[in-house]
Scaffold this active site. Structure first.
Site, PDB file in Angstrom:
ATOM      1  N   VAL A 262       0.457  -3.894  -7.739  1.00  0.00           N
ATOM      2  CA  VAL A 262      -0.196  -3.501  -8.996  1.00  0.00           C
ATOM      3  C   VAL A 262       0.736  -2.617  -9.826  1.00  0.00           C
ATOM      4  O   VAL A 262       0.975  -2.865 -11.015  1.00  0.00           O
ATOM      5  CB  VAL A 262      -1.524  -2.768  -8.725  1.00  0.00           C
ATOM      6  CG1 VAL A 262      -2.112  -2.227 -10.020  1.00  0.00           C
ATOM      7  CG2 VAL A 262      -2.525  -3.705  -8.062  1.00  0.00           C
ATOM      8  N   ALA A 263       1.268  -1.576  -9.191  1.00  0.00           N
ATOM      9  CA  ALA A 263       1.989  -0.565  -9.987  1.00  0.00           C
ATOM     10  C   ALA A 263       3.293  -1.077 -10.570  1.00  0.00           C
ATOM     11  O   ALA A 263       3.733  -0.591 -11.611  1.00  0.00           O
ATOM     12  CB  ALA A 263       2.240   0.675  -9.144  1.00  0.00           C
TER      13      ALA A 263
ATOM     14  N   LYS B  40     -15.846  -5.458   1.960  1.00  0.00           N
ATOM     15  CA  LYS B  40     -14.397  -5.332   2.133  1.00  0.00           C
ATOM     16  C   LYS B  40     -14.051  -5.615   3.592  1.00  0.00           C
ATOM     17  O   LYS B  40     -14.894  -5.440   4.488  1.00  0.00           O
ATOM     18  CB  LYS B  40     -13.972  -3.905   1.788  1.00  0.00           C
ATOM     19  CG  LYS B  40     -12.540  -3.727   1.358  1.00  0.00           C
ATOM     20  CD  LYS B  40     -12.320  -3.975  -0.141  1.00  0.00           C
ATOM     21  CE  LYS B  40     -10.926  -3.533  -0.559  1.00  0.00           C
ATOM     22  NZ  LYS B  40     -10.703  -3.640  -2.007  1.00  0.00           N
TER      23      LYS B  40
ATOM     24  N   GLY C  82       3.242   4.929  -5.390  1.00  0.00           N
ATOM     25  CA  GLY C  82       3.100   3.588  -4.801  1.00  0.00           C
ATOM     26  C   GLY C  82       3.441   2.512  -5.810  1.00  0.00           C
ATOM     27  O   GLY C  82       2.630   2.200  -6.672  1.00  0.00           O
ATOM     28  N   VAL C  83       4.663   1.966  -5.713  1.00  0.00           N
ATOM     29  CA  VAL C  83       5.108   0.960  -6.690  1.00  0.00           C
ATOM     30  C   VAL C  83       5.072  -0.416  -6.017  1.00  0.00           C
ATOM     31  O   VAL C  83       6.099  -1.050  -5.795  1.00  0.00           O
ATOM     32  CB  VAL C  83       6.533   1.273  -7.202  1.00  0.00           C
ATOM     33  CG1 VAL C  83       6.761   0.558  -8.540  1.00  0.00           C
ATOM     34  CG2 VAL C  83       6.768   2.757  -7.357  1.00  0.00           C
TER      35      VAL C  83
HETATM   36  N1  LIG Z   1      -4.258  -5.672  -5.732  1.00  0.00           N
HETATM   37  C1  LIG Z   1      -5.271  -5.529  -6.551  1.00  0.00           C
HETATM   38  O1  LIG Z   1      -5.561  -6.401  -7.395  1.00  0.00           O
HETATM   39  C2  LIG Z   1      -6.093  -4.291  -6.475  1.00  0.00           C
HETATM   40  C3  LIG Z   1      -5.639  -3.193  -5.773  1.00  0.00           C
HETATM   41  N2  LIG Z   1      -6.391  -2.040  -5.768  1.00  0.00           N
HETATM   42  C4  LIG Z   1      -5.909  -0.862  -5.048  1.00  0.00           C
HETATM   43  O2  LIG Z   1      -4.676  -0.415  -5.627  1.00  0.00           O
HETATM   44  C5  LIG Z   1      -3.845   0.133  -4.606  1.00  0.00           C
HETATM   45  C6  LIG Z   1      -2.517  -0.636  -4.568  1.00  0.00           C
HETATM   46  O3  LIG Z   1      -2.793  -1.995  -4.317  1.00  0.00           O
HETATM   47  P1  LIG Z   1      -1.585  -3.070  -4.253  1.00  0.00           P
HETATM   48  O4  LIG Z   1      -0.599  -2.757  -5.316  1.00  0.00           O
HETATM   49  O5  LIG Z   1      -2.200  -4.394  -4.204  1.00  0.00           O
HETATM   50  O6  LIG Z   1      -0.980  -2.748  -2.820  1.00  0.00           O
HETATM   51  P2  LIG Z   1       0.561  -2.820  -2.356  1.00  0.00           P
HETATM   52  O7  LIG Z   1       0.529  -2.716  -0.870  1.00  0.00           O
HETATM   53  O8  LIG Z   1       1.247  -3.952  -3.007  1.00  0.00           O
HETATM   54  O9  LIG Z   1       1.163  -1.473  -2.979  1.00  0.00           O
HETATM   55  C7  LIG Z   1       0.868  -0.212  -2.423  1.00  0.00           C
HETATM   56  C8  LIG Z   1       2.191   0.549  -2.369  1.00  0.00           C
HETATM   57  O10 LIG Z   1       1.918   1.888  -1.957  1.00  0.00           O
HETATM   58  C9  LIG Z   1       2.926   2.267  -1.042  1.00  0.00           C
HETATM   59  N3  LIG Z   1       2.413   3.394  -0.262  1.00  0.00           N
HETATM   60  C10 LIG Z   1       1.562   3.374   0.779  1.00  0.00           C
HETATM   61  N4  LIG Z   1       1.320   4.634   1.195  1.00  0.00           N
HETATM   62  C11 LIG Z   1       2.043   5.460   0.390  1.00  0.00           C
HETATM   63  C12 LIG Z   1       2.219   6.862   0.291  1.00  0.00           C
HETATM   64  N5  LIG Z   1       1.616   7.682   1.145  1.00  0.00           N
HETATM   65  N6  LIG Z   1       3.024   7.361  -0.690  1.00  0.00           N
HETATM   66  C13 LIG Z   1       3.659   6.525  -1.546  1.00  0.00           C
HETATM   67  N7  LIG Z   1       3.534   5.176  -1.515  1.00  0.00           N
HETATM   68  C14 LIG Z   1       2.739   4.666  -0.549  1.00  0.00           C
HETATM   69  C15 LIG Z   1       3.255   1.022  -0.243  1.00  0.00           C
HETATM   70  O11 LIG Z   1       4.533   1.104   0.357  1.00  0.00           O
HETATM   71  C16 LIG Z   1       3.185  -0.054  -1.337  1.00  0.00           C
HETATM   72  O12 LIG Z   1       4.431  -0.281  -1.939  1.00  0.00           O
HETATM   73  C17 LIG Z   1      -4.639   0.024  -3.301  1.00  0.00           C
HETATM   74  O13 LIG Z   1      -5.377   1.216  -3.099  1.00  0.00           O
HETATM   75  C18 LIG Z   1      -5.611  -1.117  -3.597  1.00  0.00           C
HETATM   76  O14 LIG Z   1      -6.774  -1.030  -2.782  1.00  0.00           O
HETATM   77  C19 LIG Z   1      -7.581  -1.932  -6.442  1.00  0.00           C
HETATM   78  C20 LIG Z   1      -8.061  -2.994  -7.137  1.00  0.00           C
HETATM   79  C21 LIG Z   1      -7.395  -4.266  -7.150  1.00  0.00           C
HETATM   80  C1  LIG Z   2     -10.020  -9.112  -6.141  1.00  0.00           C
HETATM   81  C2  LIG Z   2      -9.835  -7.929  -5.250  1.00  0.00           C
HETATM   82  C3  LIG Z   2      -8.549  -7.227  -5.510  1.00  0.00           C
HETATM   83  C4  LIG Z   2     -11.019  -7.029  -5.395  1.00  0.00           C
HETATM   84  C5  LIG Z   2     -10.889  -5.792  -4.568  1.00  0.00           C
HETATM   85  O1  LIG Z   2     -10.938  -5.824  -3.364  1.00  0.00           O
HETATM   86  C6  LIG Z   2     -10.672  -4.518  -5.255  1.00  0.00           C
HETATM   87  O2  LIG Z   2     -10.865  -4.496  -6.479  1.00  0.00           O
HETATM   88  O3  LIG Z   2     -10.349  -3.511  -4.557  1.00  0.00           O
END
Ligand SMILES: NC(=O)C1=CN([C@@H]2O[C@H](COP(=O)(O)OP(=O)(O)OC[C@H]3O[C@@H](n4cnc5c(N)ncnc54)[C@H](O)[C@@H]3O)[C@@H](O)[C@H]2O)C=CC1
Ligand SMILES: CC(C)CC(=O)C(=O)O
Length: 365
Positions: free
Chosen positions: A184-185, A80, A180-181
């Site tokens: 992904v969410a 990572k 956290g929306v």
């Molecule tokens: N993007 C992906 O395909 C994958 C993501 N993940 C994990 O899922 C999680 C979300 O990833 P993404 O949606 O890509 O990131 P993102 O950055 O698009 O969404 C994260 C959201 O959480 C919010 N946030 C941050 N701290 C917060 C808090 N203390 N309270 C409430 N909201 C808060 C941010 O403002 C943001 O809107 C991360 O932990 C990431 O490592 C895991 C596997 C794959």
């Molecule tokens: C393709 C990536 C989102 C893989 C990764 O870093 C994860 O699953 O946290």
């Protein structure tokens, strides 16, 4: 932090500190284990309070990728990257191109993708300097940002967890508290809304909250209120270490199922929620849809094949709950055993019947 002691304790291979004065790049690449293959894991960009916090996040996330890729049956190791900076104002083309050259210099030991704070466009910039990047734009034969596929996997895993907790996998009428929306969410909420779940959401980004309220009729709460919501399911989809001494006493949910990496602050917190009877879908299993998706790019991306494999997260989560009940161990321990046993098997087989171009006979030529 005593870095070498930490790396020795948790069997890390490599930590690479990358700096580029021109672009302001400050990146930390952590490679945990490459027994199963090249380390693959995303690049997170975040406003870390200190360099030590960034190094620790990179290390924890990299180890999580080793377990995630192993449990998902992928021939990939764990790594990572974290980039220190504000993704909203510190990004520039040179930063990601310089970072791409650092990845190229690792000669395939590490492959990157998106994570918190980075985008498909950032991956395309990295791709200008190296092929060891996934989640790039479709025009390069990729699948784009994997977040929506991660969301699909979390949705399927959440259904399996609901079946374990409530007796059936329908989420209709269930209340889901989403932390956290983001990438992904938001897609996860689409699936949940479509199935008739009731949504409670929070985010430190108020625009993200507003979007979810408008699109799904979600109830908005403050960031520190999400843990105490009277919800059936808590879906952590922001950052890690949120299952901890302060939050566990607030929880009223029966299920924890979310995309966030490293949800348990420490293993003891996984033990505590297990003792409370909370059904916990191990984070690196339920959120493995993204890596399963981008790993498919390495074989020439086939979306149908990737989505079918991601849907299988439902079955993997069920398998982990079965091991947890059979062996009377927390689900996170069951997941760890599944991953560690695969790594050990492959490590053993790779140590046997070694082909070696150098032998006593070759020296006689
Ligand atoms: N993007 C992906 O395909 C994958 C993501 N993940 C994990 O899922 C999680 C979300 O990833 P993404 O949606 O890509 O990131 P993102 O950055 O698009 O969404 C994260 C959201 O959480 C919010 N946030 C941050 N701290 C917060 C808090 N203390 N309270 C409430 N909201 C808060 C941010 O403002 C943001 O809107 C991360 O932990 C990431 O490592 C895991 C596997 C794959
Ligand atoms: C393709 C990536 C989102 C893989 C990764 O870093 C994860 O699953 O946290």
């Amino acid at each position: 932090m005593e870095i070498f002691k930490y790396m020795e304790t948790h069997d890390y291979e490599q930590l690479v500190i990358c700096q580029d004065k021109t672009s302001g790049l400050k990146a930390i690449i952590a490679i945990h284990d490459t027994t199963l293959g090249p380390a693959l894991g995303g690049t997170r960009m975040w406003t870390y309070a200190s360099e030590e916090e960034a190094i620790e996040d990179a290390l924890r996330l990299a180890k999580g990728m080793t377990y995630k890729n192993a449990a998902a049956g992928l021939n990939l190791g764990g790594g990572k990257t974290v980039i220190i900076g504000d993704p909203k104002k510190d990004k520039n083309e040179e930063m990601f191109r310089a970072f791409g050259r650092y990845i190229e210099g690792l000669n395939g030991r590490y492959i990157t993708a998106e994570d918190v704070g980075t985008t498909e466009e950032d991956m395309d910039l990295i791709h200008l300097e190296t092929d060891y990047v996934t989640g790039v734009s479709a025009e390069f034969g990729s699948s784009g940002n994997p977040s929506p596929v991660t969301a699909y996997g979390v949705y399927k895993g959440m259904k399996a967890a609901a079946k374990e907790a409530f007796g059936d996998d329908s989420l209709k009428g269930k209340t889901v508290a989403v932390q956290g929306v983001g990438n992904v969410a938001y897609t996860l909420c689409e699936y949940l809304h479509e199935e008739g779940a009731k949504l409670i959401v929070t985010d430190i980004n108020k625009d993200a909250v507003r979007r979810a309220v408008e699109a799904f009729g979600a109830i908005a709460v403050e960031a520190d209120e999400i843990y105490s919501q009277d919800a059936d399911i808590f879906a952590p989809c922001a950052l890690g270490a949120i299952i901890n001494d302060e939050t566990i006493p607030q929880l009223k949910c029966k299920v924890i199922a979310g995309s966030a990496n490293n949800q348990l602050k420490d293993p003891e917190h996984g033990d505590r929620i297990h003792e409370m009877g909370i059904v916990y879908a191990p984070d690196y299993v339920i959120n493995s849809g993204g890596v399963i998706n981008v790993a498919d790019e390495l074989a020439g991306y086939n979306r149908e094949r990737a989505m079918k494999r991601v849907a299988g997260i439902y079955d993997t989560i069920e398998q982990i709950f079965a091991i947890s009940k059979r062996d009377n161990i927390p689900s996170y321990v069951a997941a760890d055993r599944l991953a560690e046993e695969r790594i050990a098997r492959v490590a053993k087989s790779r140590g046997q019947f070694l082909q070696n171009e150098k032998s006593v006979l070759s020296r006689k030529k």
